[in-house]
Design a protein around this motif. Structure first.
Motif, PDB file in Angstrom:
ATOM      1  N   GLU A 463       0.555  -1.239  -0.408  1.00 13.55           N
ATOM      2  CA  GLU A 463       0.045  -0.266  -0.353  1.00 13.55           C
ATOM      3  C   GLU A 463       0.613   0.798  -0.182  1.00 13.55           C
ATOM      4  OE1 GLU A 463      -3.302   0.259  -0.534  1.00 13.55           O
ATOM      5  OE2 GLU A 463      -3.959  -2.086   0.050  1.00 13.55           O
ATOM      6  N   MET A 464       1.767   1.156   0.819  1.00 15.81           N
ATOM      7  CA  MET A 464       2.711   2.901   0.804  1.00 15.81           C
ATOM      8  C   MET A 464       4.046   2.497   1.017  1.00 15.81           C
ATOM      9  SD  MET A 464       1.503   4.184   3.925  1.00 15.81           S
ATOM     10  CE  MET A 464       2.076   5.470   4.198  1.00 15.81           C
ATOM     11  N   GLY A 490       3.736  10.156  -3.317  1.00 21.34           N
ATOM     12  CA  GLY A 490       2.222  10.929  -3.000  1.00 21.34           C
ATOM     13  C   GLY A 490       0.629  10.380  -2.568  1.00 21.34           C
ATOM     14  N   ARG A 491       0.973   9.288  -2.318  1.00 23.79           N
ATOM     15  CA  ARG A 491      -0.514   8.638  -1.739  1.00 23.79           C
ATOM     16  C   ARG A 491      -0.718   9.582  -1.030  1.00 23.79           C
ATOM     17  NH1 ARG A 491      -2.242   2.167  -0.856  1.00 23.79           N
ATOM     18  NH2 ARG A 491      -4.857   2.204  -1.298  1.00 23.79           N
ATOM     19  N   LEU A 492      -2.653  10.075  -0.932  1.00 24.15           N
ATOM     20  CA  LEU A 492      -3.120  10.282   0.518  1.00 24.15           C
ATOM     21  C   LEU A 492      -3.985   9.810   0.907  1.00 24.15           C
ATOM     22  CD1 LEU A 492      -3.371  13.861  -1.097  1.00 24.15           C
ATOM     23  CD2 LEU A 492      -1.674  13.182   0.148  1.00 24.15           C
ATOM     24  N   LEU A 493      -3.607   9.452   2.437  1.00 22.87           N
ATOM     25  CA  LEU A 493      -4.047   9.100   3.476  1.00 22.87           C
ATOM     26  C   LEU A 493      -4.886   9.368   4.218  1.00 22.87           C
ATOM     27  CD1 LEU A 493      -2.032   5.051   3.466  1.00 22.87           C
ATOM     28  CD2 LEU A 493      -4.346   5.181   1.783  1.00 22.87           C
ATOM     29  N   PHE A 494      -6.323   8.625   5.492  1.00 23.07           N
ATOM     30  CA  PHE A 494      -6.645   9.481   6.809  1.00 23.07           C
ATOM     31  C   PHE A 494      -6.987   8.305   7.805  1.00 23.07           C
ATOM     32  CE2 PHE A 494     -10.558   8.620   4.270  1.00 23.07           C
ATOM     33  CZ  PHE A 494     -11.612   8.619   4.976  1.00 23.07           C
ATOM     34  N   ALA A 495      -7.227   8.606   8.668  1.00 26.14           N
ATOM     35  CA  ALA A 495      -7.731   7.320   9.727  1.00 26.14           C
ATOM     36  C   ALA A 495      -8.694   8.460  11.294  1.00 26.14           C
ATOM     37  CB  ALA A 495      -6.306   6.776  10.492  1.00 26.14           C
ATOM     38  N   TRP A 508      -7.999   9.442   0.160  1.00 22.71           N
ATOM     39  CA  TRP A 508      -8.194  10.522  -0.084  1.00 22.71           C
ATOM     40  C   TRP A 508      -7.779  10.656  -1.919  1.00 22.71           C
ATOM     41  CZ3 TRP A 508      -6.694  15.503   0.061  1.00 22.71           C
ATOM     42  CH2 TRP A 508      -5.454  15.537   1.240  1.00 22.71           C
ATOM     43  N   GLY A 509      -8.335  12.082  -2.379  1.00 28.24           N
ATOM     44  CA  GLY A 509      -7.908  12.230  -3.668  1.00 28.24           C
ATOM     45  C   GLY A 509      -7.339  13.258  -3.814  1.00 28.24           C
ATOM     46  N   ILE A 510      -7.289  14.495  -4.447  1.00 28.28           N
ATOM     47  CA  ILE A 510      -7.337  15.931  -4.518  1.00 28.28           C
ATOM     48  C   ILE A 510      -8.014  16.144  -5.909  1.00 28.28           C
ATOM     49  CG2 ILE A 510      -5.245  16.133  -2.995  1.00 28.28           C
ATOM     50  CD1 ILE A 510      -3.572  16.544  -5.508  1.00 28.28           C
ATOM     51  N   THR A 511      -8.215  17.499  -6.338  1.00 22.38           N
ATOM     52  CA  THR A 511      -8.982  18.085  -7.228  1.00 22.38           C
ATOM     53  C   THR A 511      -8.121  19.315  -7.563  1.00 22.38           C
ATOM     54  OG1 THR A 511     -10.792  19.064  -6.209  1.00 22.38           O
ATOM     55  CG2 THR A 511     -10.928  17.469  -7.292  1.00 22.38           C
ATOM     56  N   TYR A 512      -7.327  20.050  -8.523  1.00 23.47           N
ATOM     57  CA  TYR A 512      -6.847  21.395  -9.109  1.00 23.47           C
ATOM     58  C   TYR A 512      -7.469  21.647 -10.102  1.00 23.47           C
ATOM     59  CZ  TYR A 512      -2.603  24.417  -9.342  1.00 23.47           C
ATOM     60  OH  TYR A 512      -1.321  25.419  -9.402  1.00 23.47           O
ATOM     61  N   GLU A 516      -9.470  16.324 -11.070  1.00 30.00           N
ATOM     62  CA  GLU A 516      -8.570  15.317 -10.478  1.00 30.00           C
ATOM     63  C   GLU A 516      -7.786  15.197 -10.947  1.00 30.00           C
ATOM     64  OE1 GLU A 516      -9.362  11.117  -8.459  1.00 30.00           O
ATOM     65  OE2 GLU A 516     -11.721  12.185  -9.152  1.00 30.00           O
ATOM     66  N   ILE A 517      -6.471  15.174 -10.057  1.00 26.97           N
ATOM     67  CA  ILE A 517      -4.804  14.999 -10.274  1.00 26.97           C
ATOM     68  C   ILE A 517      -4.386  14.267  -9.221  1.00 26.97           C
ATOM     69  CG2 ILE A 517      -4.376  16.737  -9.784  1.00 26.97           C
ATOM     70  CD1 ILE A 517      -2.344  17.012 -11.995  1.00 26.97           C
ATOM     71  N   SER A 518      -3.315  13.598  -9.332  1.00 28.00           N
ATOM     72  CA  SER A 518      -2.971  12.846  -8.529  1.00 28.00           C
ATOM     73  C   SER A 518      -1.342  13.275  -8.214  1.00 28.00           C
ATOM     74  CB  SER A 518      -1.827  11.461  -9.206  1.00 28.00           C
ATOM     75  OG  SER A 518      -0.525  11.863 -10.083  1.00 28.00           O
ATOM     76  N   LEU A 519      -0.181  13.471  -7.057  1.00 29.74           N
ATOM     77  CA  LEU A 519       0.699  14.717  -6.502  1.00 29.74           C
ATOM     78  C   LEU A 519       1.628  13.871  -7.915  1.00 29.74           C
ATOM     79  CD1 LEU A 519      -0.115  14.616  -2.539  1.00 29.74           C
ATOM     80  CD2 LEU A 519      -0.184  15.942  -4.202  1.00 29.74           C
ATOM     81  N   GLN A 520       1.629  13.108  -8.380  1.00 35.00           N
ATOM     82  CA  GLN A 520       2.430  12.632  -9.768  1.00 35.00           C
ATOM     83  C   GLN A 520       2.004  13.050 -10.494  1.00 35.00           C
ATOM     84  OE1 GLN A 520       2.641   8.153  -9.574  1.00 35.00           O
ATOM     85  NE2 GLN A 520       3.872   7.849  -8.092  1.00 35.00           N
ATOM     86  N   GLU A 521       1.123  12.984 -11.134  1.00 40.93           N
ATOM     87  CA  GLU A 521       1.368  14.476 -12.296  1.00 40.93           C
ATOM     88  C   GLU A 521       1.332  15.763 -11.842  1.00 40.93           C
ATOM     89  OE1 GLU A 521      -2.357  12.048 -14.207  1.00 40.93           O
ATOM     90  OE2 GLU A 521      -2.906  12.652 -12.015  1.00 40.93           O
ATOM     91  N   LEU A 522       1.028  16.199 -10.738  1.00 44.44           N
ATOM     92  CA  LEU A 522       1.012  17.574 -10.467  1.00 44.44           C
ATOM     93  C   LEU A 522       2.687  18.050 -10.360  1.00 44.44           C
ATOM     94  CD1 LEU A 522      -1.065  19.879  -9.594  1.00 44.44           C
ATOM     95  CD2 LEU A 522      -0.588  19.000  -7.293  1.00 44.44           C
ATOM     96  N   CYS A 523       3.110  17.588  -9.168  1.00 43.21           N
ATOM     97  CA  CYS A 523       5.276  17.524  -9.428  1.00 43.21           C
ATOM     98  C   CYS A 523       5.879  17.157 -10.576  1.00 43.21           C
ATOM     99  CB  CYS A 523       5.407  17.514  -7.942  1.00 43.21           C
ATOM    100  SG  CYS A 523       5.143  15.528  -7.621  1.00 43.21           S
TER     101      CYS A 523
END
Length: 555
Positions: A463-464, A490-495, A508-512, A516-523
């Protein structure tokens, strides 16, 4: 591809190579000067993750150049992501097992690569590719996607301190508690203040401590910082940083036969003007620690934010110190907490005291081992490989994230005096630090006699690859949840940590900019080097070291 297939692949490659061993490395230099240059390059760039005795963060390299095409090794060193992304069988197999992208070394010149190959080629013995079989998948459950997507927006760009990724080694973003001023550190030796999203130099640590070294990376340089809770009155700031071996005598060292790669230095800085925009003062060194490699040093300094004047914990400095890479290097006994050893611990110090051995800091009398013969009184809790983040919740409970070795990432509830398992445990599994450290095994009945405290949350490397916390977000769709993630991908998680007996993670994920985009794509990098931050208002930030950018989490 699972690990069993990977081991079969390695065995097949090794058997195949035995029939053609003379063909591999035939053009590699045997010049003694080149070999010595290659040795220096290996020790500076590779030794943290690789050895010639056993698998570690990366695979055992003994016999590599005698069993693999030279050009393949050269290409993999320069940029492994190219081979992985083009489905090269060997590169893909390695990625499936280690679950992380090795940093590219594109800055190495052709002559550097030649020298490095010359040194690698001096190790001829092929490693045993099939060790005693441990658990192939230690934690069977997979992490579900919550479906939650949070909007982020660009906030700031930190000046590039490196010509290639990571452009700015930003690691920690927090506010000074009284004024609310927000700061961010770059491991190359600068602490910035963020004013309306604009970074301005606050503490030029590299100028003040010219012996500071931040290469070859892997958490070297400016490790962490913490403002004293009464900074507005006393002007005290604390930092940790690395200097070369033998720069000065260490307060904590070991026998001369064990290598010293770095020294971690803890410094107290004092300004007479806490509201000034720059911190140009002389500091007071109060602790210096030798470490075997450049990894797993002092990556965290913190004061308990819930402690108030008059509380027993008020003004006491917590120091997260890993094992310094000692276990992977064959010196696991440095983490055994016997005698005066402090490695693999979270320490608690009184910066204003003087009852330590060197007289430069205090050992709180309420520390669990204070005054005990054969124990280091500085230690608050022990048994950590790399306690890279220490934090508290609103209930006053103390936690630490722990970057694992080859199998398990951890979140631990920290209690005074407890033993958290390293180097004989990785997560809630047995590991043998003197054998193949890739393998973990189920806990036995005898384990309860060792009084090991197991993690409250553990996630395996399906997973990570490397956990990073993480703050409680006080707003939006994930209000009250603890945010964390995987440093490399850059995988995003919460607990939800409200009930520690029933913790599970979700992604969870992000929109920019509406997408919708991954942090790998963003950076624009496979290796994100994710970090989190939080300011005095509760605003949570994402930081991508690959490009040195900071983003606000909006909802």
């Amino acid at each position: 591809m699972n690990k069993l297939i990977f081991l079969f692949l390695l065995a097949s490659l090794s058997l195949f190579s035995c029939t053609q061993q003379n063909e591999f490395g035939a053009k590699i230099s045997t010049d003694s000067e080149q070999i010595q240059t290659g040795k220096s390059l290996f020790e500076s760039n590779c030794s943290t993750c690789h050895s010639f005795q056993q698998n570690g963060i990366g695979p055992n390299l003994s016999g590599l150049t005698h069993s693999v095409e030279t050009e393949w090794v050269r290409k993999f060193i320069q940029d492994p992501s190219i081979l992985i992304d083009t489905n090269d069988p060997r590169a893909t197999a390695l990625f499936q097992v280690y679950n992380t992208y090795m940093p590219p070394f594109s800055s190495l010149k052709e002559e550097d690569l030649d020298a490095l190959l010359a040194y690698l080629h001096t190790y001829e013995t092929l490693p045993d590719t099939i060790p005693m079989m441990g658990l192939l998948d230690p934690i069977l459950d997979s992490i579900p996607d919550s479906g939650i997507r949070l909007t982020i927006e660009y906030f700031a760009q930190i000046p590039a301190s490196n010509p290639e990724p990571p452009l700015a080694k930003i690691t920690k973003l927090e506010s000074e508690s009284f004024s609310g001023r927000t700061f961010i550190s770059d491991q190359h030796g600068t602490l910035y203040e963020l004013k309306n999203g604009i970074p301005t130099v606050y503490l030029p640590l590299k100028e003040l401590r010219p012996n500071l070294v931040s290469k070859p990376g892997l958490a070297t340089g400016l490790g962490s910082y913490a403002f004293h809770p009464e900074f507005s009155k006393n002007g005290l700031l604390y930092t940790s940083h690395t200097e070369p071996a033998r720069t000065l005598p260490a307060d904590f060292d070991y026998v001369d036969s064990i290598n010293v790669k770095m020294q971690w230095v803890l410094t107290e800085w004092k300004t007479d003007n806490p509201v000034a925009s720059a911190f140009q003062v002389e500091g007071r060194e109060f602790m210096r620690i030798n470490v075997v490699t450049q990894i797993h040093g002092v990556q965290e300094l913190a004061f308990n934010p819930n402690s108030k004047p008059g509380n027993e914990d008020y003004g006491l400095l917590y120091v997260g110190l890993g094992d310094g890479g000692s276990a992977e290097s064959g010196f696991a006994f440095l983490a055994d907490h016997q005698g005066s050893k402090i490695w693999s611990s979270i320490m608690r110090l009184d910066p204003s005291g003087t009852n330590s051995k060197n007289g430069k800091y205090g050992i709180p009398p309420t520390n669990p081992f204070a005054g005990q013969a054969g124990k280091a009184g500085e230690v608050f809790a022990y048994g950590f490989r790399n306690p890279n983040r220490v934090f508290w919740d609103e209930k006053g409970r103390m936690f630490a994230t722990e970057i694992g070795h080859h199998n398990v990432e951890e979140l631990n509830l920290i209690e005074a005096g407890n033993f958290y398992g390293w180097p004989i445990r990785e997560g809630a599994f047995i590991i043998n630090p003197y054998e193949d450290m890739q393998s973990v095994f189920p806990i036995t009945d005898q384990d309860k006699d060792l009084n090991v405290t197991h993690p409250i949350l553990q996630i395996d490397h399906d997973e990570m690859a490397a956990i990073i916390g993480g703050y409680f977000i006080p707003y939006g769709l994930l209000k009250g949840k603890w945010l964390f993630g995987d440093i490399t991908s850059g995988r995003l998680l919460f607990a939800d940590l409200s009930d520690l007996s029933n913790i599970s993670a979700k992604s969870w994920g992000i929109t920019y900019q509406g997408k919708e985009i991954s942090l790998q794509e963003l950076c624009g990098s496979k290796r994100v080097d994710l970090k989190f931050g939080q300011d005095a208002t509760g605003q949570v930030y994402l930081m991508t070291k690959a490009d040195g950018k900071i983003y606000k989490i909006k909802d």
